[in-house]
Design an enzyme around this catalytic site. Structure first.
Site, PDB file in Angstrom:
ATOM      1  CG  LEU A  12      -2.080  -0.797   1.105  1.00  9.83           C
ATOM      2  CD1 LEU A  12      -2.820  -1.440   2.751  1.00  9.83           C
ATOM      3  CD2 LEU A  12      -3.201  -0.914   0.120  1.00  9.83           C
ATOM      4  CB  VAL A  14       2.909   6.214  -4.090  1.00 14.17           C
ATOM      5  CG1 VAL A  14       1.981   7.383  -5.416  1.00 14.17           C
ATOM      6  CG2 VAL A  14       3.531   7.095  -3.085  1.00 14.17           C
ATOM      7  CB  VAL A  75       6.067  -4.744  -2.552  1.00 11.98           C
ATOM      8  CG1 VAL A  75       5.417  -5.065  -2.257  1.00 11.98           C
ATOM      9  CG2 VAL A  75       6.539  -5.874  -3.488  1.00 11.98           C
ATOM     10  CE  LYS A  76      13.609   0.026  -3.667  1.00  8.40           C
ATOM     11  NZ  LYS A  76      13.736   1.066  -3.954  1.00  8.40           N
ATOM     12  CG  ASN A 103       8.199   0.001 -13.417  1.00 11.73           C
ATOM     13  OD1 ASN A 103       7.946  -0.185 -14.778  1.00 11.73           O
ATOM     14  ND2 ASN A 103       8.718   1.258 -12.973  1.00 11.73           N
ATOM     15  CB  SER A 129       2.168   3.602 -17.865  1.00 13.84           C
ATOM     16  OG  SER A 129       2.720   4.258 -18.511  1.00 13.84           O
ATOM     17  CE  LYS A 183       4.900   1.039 -17.297  1.00  9.30           C
ATOM     18  NZ  LYS A 183       6.442   1.045 -16.398  1.00  9.30           N
ATOM     19  CG  HIS A 186       5.167   2.988 -21.869  1.00  6.83           C
ATOM     20  ND1 HIS A 186       5.723   3.608 -20.334  1.00  6.83           N
ATOM     21  CD2 HIS A 186       3.850   3.761 -22.165  1.00  6.83           C
ATOM     22  CE1 HIS A 186       5.062   4.655 -20.230  1.00  6.83           C
ATOM     23  NE2 HIS A 186       3.703   4.443 -21.342  1.00  6.83           N
ATOM     24  CG  ASN A 187       8.903   2.389 -18.049  1.00  8.53           C
ATOM     25  OD1 ASN A 187       7.694   2.583 -18.252  1.00  8.53           O
ATOM     26  ND2 ASN A 187       9.161   2.492 -17.528  1.00  8.53           N
ATOM     27  CD  GLU A 190       7.767   7.802 -19.222  1.00  6.26           C
ATOM     28  OE1 GLU A 190       7.205   6.895 -19.317  1.00  6.26           O
ATOM     29  OE2 GLU A 190       8.925   7.733 -17.971  1.00  6.26           O
ATOM     30  NE  ARG A 445      34.931  -7.460 -39.202  1.00  5.81           N
ATOM     31  CZ  ARG A 445      33.815  -8.502 -39.372  1.00  5.81           C
ATOM     32  NH1 ARG A 445      33.550  -8.628 -40.358  1.00  5.81           N
ATOM     33  NH2 ARG A 445      34.112  -9.867 -38.710  1.00  5.81           N
ATOM     34  CG  HIS A 451      37.266 -10.679 -39.246  1.00 10.71           C
ATOM     35  ND1 HIS A 451      36.985 -11.560 -38.599  1.00 10.71           N
ATOM     36  CD2 HIS A 451      37.946  -9.506 -38.546  1.00 10.71           C
ATOM     37  CE1 HIS A 451      38.089 -11.086 -37.262  1.00 10.71           C
ATOM     38  NE2 HIS A 451      38.766 -10.417 -37.548  1.00 10.71           N
TER      39      HIS A 451
HETATM   40  P1  NBP Z   1       7.555   1.587  -3.832  1.00  9.88           P
HETATM   41  O1  NBP Z   1       8.582   1.103  -4.880  1.00  9.88           O
HETATM   42  O2  NBP Z   1       7.659   2.338  -3.196  1.00  9.88           O
HETATM   43  O3  NBP Z   1       6.995   0.372  -2.537  1.00  9.88           O
HETATM   44  C1  NBP Z   1       7.474   0.721  -1.109  1.00  9.88           C
HETATM   45  C2  NBP Z   1       6.534  -1.144  -0.798  1.00  9.88           C
HETATM   46  O4  NBP Z   1       6.554  -2.215  -1.369  1.00  9.88           O
HETATM   47  C3  NBP Z   1       5.205  -0.918   0.012  1.00  9.88           C
HETATM   48  O5  NBP Z   1       3.906  -0.895   0.080  1.00  9.88           O
HETATM   49  C4  NBP Z   1       6.553  -1.776   1.473  1.00  9.88           C
HETATM   50  O6  NBP Z   1       6.394  -2.061   2.005  1.00  9.88           O
HETATM   51  C5  NBP Z   1       6.522  -2.626  -0.183  1.00  9.88           C
HETATM   52  N1  NBP Z   1       7.587  -3.045   0.487  1.00  9.88           N
HETATM   53  C6  NBP Z   1       9.153  -3.010   0.299  1.00  9.88           C
HETATM   54 BR1  NBP Z   1      10.010  -1.391  -0.237  1.00  9.88          BR
HETATM   55  N2  NBP Z   1      10.030  -4.634   0.641  1.00  9.88           N
HETATM   56  C7  NBP Z   1       9.208  -5.706   0.966  1.00  9.88           C
HETATM   57  C8  NBP Z   1       9.182  -6.405   1.212  1.00  9.88           C
HETATM   58  N3  NBP Z   1       9.594  -7.066   1.176  1.00  9.88           N
HETATM   59  N4  NBP Z   1       7.931  -7.658   2.009  1.00  9.88           N
HETATM   60  C9  NBP Z   1       6.901  -6.655   1.823  1.00  9.88           C
HETATM   61  N5  NBP Z   1       6.183  -5.752   1.114  1.00  9.88           N
HETATM   62  C10 NBP Z   1       7.639  -4.526   1.120  1.00  9.88           C
HETATM   63  O7  NBP Z   1       5.953   1.959  -3.814  1.00  9.88           O
HETATM   64  P2  NBP Z   1       5.128   2.464  -5.227  1.00  9.88           P
HETATM   65  O8  NBP Z   1       5.958   3.873  -6.170  1.00  9.88           O
HETATM   66  O9  NBP Z   1       4.411   2.600  -5.220  1.00  9.88           O
HETATM   67  O10 NBP Z   1       5.085   1.482  -6.720  1.00  9.88           O
HETATM   68  C11 NBP Z   1       5.217   0.549  -6.534  1.00  9.88           C
HETATM   69  C12 NBP Z   1       5.759  -0.471  -7.576  1.00  9.88           C
HETATM   70  O11 NBP Z   1       4.969   0.256  -9.103  1.00  9.88           O
HETATM   71  C13 NBP Z   1       7.366  -0.575  -8.347  1.00  9.88           C
HETATM   72  O12 NBP Z   1       7.549  -1.177  -8.700  1.00  9.88           O
HETATM   73  C14 NBP Z   1       7.212   0.807  -8.688  1.00  9.88           C
HETATM   74  O13 NBP Z   1       8.853   0.772  -9.467  1.00  9.88           O
HETATM   75  C15 NBP Z   1       5.837   0.581 -10.140  1.00  9.88           C
HETATM   76  N6  NBP Z   1       5.689   1.382 -10.352  1.00  9.88           N
HETATM   77  C16 NBP Z   1       5.258   3.389  -9.800  1.00  9.88           C
HETATM   78  C17 NBP Z   1       5.020   4.426 -10.424  1.00  9.88           C
HETATM   79  C18 NBP Z   1       5.520   5.562  -9.656  1.00  9.88           C
HETATM   80  O14 NBP Z   1       5.131   6.786  -9.999  1.00  9.88           O
HETATM   81  N7  NBP Z   1       5.924   5.436  -8.127  1.00  9.88           N
HETATM   82  C19 NBP Z   1       4.587   4.254 -11.099  1.00  9.88           C
HETATM   83  C20 NBP Z   1       4.160   2.851 -12.059  1.00  9.88           C
HETATM   84  C21 NBP Z   1       4.591   2.253 -11.511  1.00  9.88           C
HETATM   85  P3  NBP Z   1       6.160  -1.035   3.683  1.00  9.88           P
HETATM   86  O15 NBP Z   1       5.054   0.093   3.655  1.00  9.88           O
HETATM   87  O16 NBP Z   1       6.184  -2.331   4.440  1.00  9.88           O
HETATM   88  O17 NBP Z   1       7.656  -0.569   3.567  1.00  9.88           O
END
Ligand code: NBP
Length: 473
Positions: A12, A14, A75-76, A103, A129, A183, A186-187, A190, A445, A451
């Site tokens: 949970l 962003v 999650v990350k 991602n 995205s 994806k 896409h990036n 971008e 070459r 070659h």
């Molecule tokens: P983050 O990439 O900042 O990850 C934070 C989340 O990961 C938190 O809920 C955290 O839990 C959890 N987490 C971590 Br860190 N280690 C963990 C573990 N070992 N076990 C369980 N949970 C774990 O979050 P985000 O920015 O919302 O992005 C989520 C995904 O979406 C990423 O892959 C990101 O690259 C991708 N994405 C992000 C965007 C963007 O604009 N932000 C856009 C598109 C895609 P905690 O609260 O307990 O620390």
């Protein structure tokens, strides 16, 4: 008795929070879990009256889901995804679906697919995205994984995705890691789009335009062929004033670009597959060079060049830069499509490039009017080798190429770096050059390494060697 939540979401931060709110707002019940339980409690408490089930433990979370269970991980990217999957495996049953919406690198997705499939679980790597706002209001979603998951996930994905002309910006991309792969591309694209816009900005600035003048130019461009989210936000960013000083915010921002790695992943993939993505490469490298600020400051005092000013008619320059930007953008997309086509063939993903361009029209960062043209070109000729050769794009390039040259020439003359404009133009000129200088390269070459080479006066596939003169150092 309740059948359980329609879907569960783990993570949970962003993206996760906004996706949950989006899914719930479309009429689905969602269970939520976050490693740090306080985040779960705060989130659920902040949204009373919504069909959310907050869980502190994964067994409760899994038990709260309707079958086949659909569990989305947000999650990350990296080790955290594996850690979550490991905890889930003993709790799940055959046919349950784990969706990784982060991602993730597509090769990690393929590894996880190979790990989970023998266990009877289904794994979907889904590129999402659109950042925070997209997640809440409608992202572009690029799910891969087994085709059997699409029917299960389609109602939820289509309900939450962005819509353009009534069409949801989501489709089943292909098996295995295809979703995360697309994806990634896409990036990469971008990165190219953003760098090209920044080069346009630097040229307009060198002609003496202030941020308000430039905001007006980008706003005007956003009404035409260049209409896109990135052009739109560029106009708004240029017009923004700093609350404290009243100065344009962009003038106060340090010129060191950050990056999270997806551009470099695209570079590596292109290098491994011998596909030219010179515009994206230039964009990634421009970010790297920008980050070396201290060295640039030093070099700016020691290495000479002309004053970075363009003494030109502004209206003419604006029109030329418009054409250079459009042409370079076409090259960048042609290269990105080329890479996707190459990987699709290699991996037998059967990527539908026209439809992929179509789902990029909404929700995602590269959303743009011109993607319709790519869809049309791919549909008109499914065997199209290079996007630049589609009749519509040929005509745009042929019309704009002189202005493009003038822009690059003026920039070079004034010592203004335009790596993505010039890399795109070099690609264009290389592609349309029937006889390149590689004959001499083959001679070199053969000279130092025997070659061998093919000859223009003999059938292809016959290889020749010359006894070159000895070199005495
Ligand atoms: P983050 O990439 O900042 O990850 C934070 C989340 O990961 C938190 O809920 C955290 O839990 C959890 N987490 C971590 Br860190 N280690 C963990 C573990 N070992 N076990 C369980 N949970 C774990 O979050 P985000 O920015 O919302 O992005 C989520 C995904 O979406 C990423 O892959 C990101 O690259 C991708 N994405 C992000 C965007 C963007 O604009 N932000 C856009 C598109 C895609 P905690 O609260 O307990 O620390």
């Amino acid at each position: 008795m309740s059948q359980g939540s329609d879907i569960g979401l783990i993570g949970l931060a962003v993206m996760g929070q906004n996706l949950v709110l989006n899914i719930e707002s479309r009429g689905f019940a969602v269970s939520v879990y976050n490693r740090t339980s306080a985040t779960t409690d705060e989130f659920v408490a902040r949204h009373p009256g919504k069909r959310l089930t907050g869980c502190h433990a994964l067994p409760d979370f899994v038990a709260s889901l309707a079958r086949p269970r659909k569990l989305m991980i947000m999650v990350k990217a990296g080790a955290a995804v594996d850690a979550v999957i490991e905890q889930l495996i003993p709790l799940l049953e055959a046919d349950d679906i784990i969706i990784d919406g982060g991602n993730s690198l597509y090769t990690d997705t393929e590894r996880r697919d190979a790990w989970l499939t023998p266990l009877g679980l289904r794994f979907v790597g889904a590129g999402v995205s659109g950042g925070e706002e997209g997640a809440r209001k409608g992202p572009a979603i690029m799910p891969g994984g087994p085709a059997s998951t699409w029917g299960v996930m389609q109602p939820i994905f289509e309900a939450i995705a962005a819509r353009v002309d009534g069409q949801p910006c989501v489709m089943h991309i292909g098996p295995g890691g295809a979703g995360h792969y697309v994806k990634m591309i896409h990036n990469g694209i971008e990165y190219g789009d953003m760098q090209l816009i920044c080069e346009a900005y630097s040229l307009l600035q060198a002609a003496g335009m202030d941020t308000d003048d430039m905001a007006a130019v980008f706003e005007q461009w956003n009404e035409g062929e260049l209409q896109s989210y990135l052009i739109q936000i560029t106009a708004k960013a240029l017009a923004q004033r700093d609350a404290e000083t009243g100065q344009p915010v962009v003038d106060l921002i340090l010129d060191k670009a950050g990056q999270k790695g997806t551009g470099q992943w695209t570079q590596l993939n292109a290098a491994e597959n011998a596909v030219v993505i010179s515009t994206i490469n230039a964009a990634v490298e421009a970010r790297v060079l920008s980050s070396q600020k201290a060295q640039r400051v030093l070099a700016s005092r020691q290495l000479q060049g002309p004053p970075a000013r363009l003494a030109v008619d502004r209206a003419t320059l604006v029109a030329q830069v418009h054409d250079a930007l459009y042409a370079s953008k076409i090259v960048s997309y042609a290269q990105g499509l080329d890479l996707m086509r190459t990987m699709s063939d290699k991996k037998q993903w059967a990527l539908d490039l026209g439809s992929i361009a179509s789902i990029w029209r909404g929700g995602c960062i590269i959303r743009a009017r011109f993607l319709n043209r790519i869809t049309e070109a791919c549909q008109a000729d499914p065997t199209l080798g290079n996007l630049m050769l589609a009749p519509f794009f040929q005509q745009v390039l042929n019309r704009g190429q002189m202005a493009w040259r003038q822009v690059v020439a003026q920039a070079v003359g004034a010592g203004i770096p335009v790596p993505a404009f010039s890399a795109s133009l070099a690609y264009y000129d290389s592609l349309r050059t029937e006889r390149l200088s590689a004959n001499l390269l083959q001679a070199q070459r053969d000279f130092f390494g025997a070659h061998t080479y093919e000859r223009i006066d003999r059938p292809a596939g016959q290889w020749f060697h010359t006894d070159w003169p000895e070199v005495i150092d």
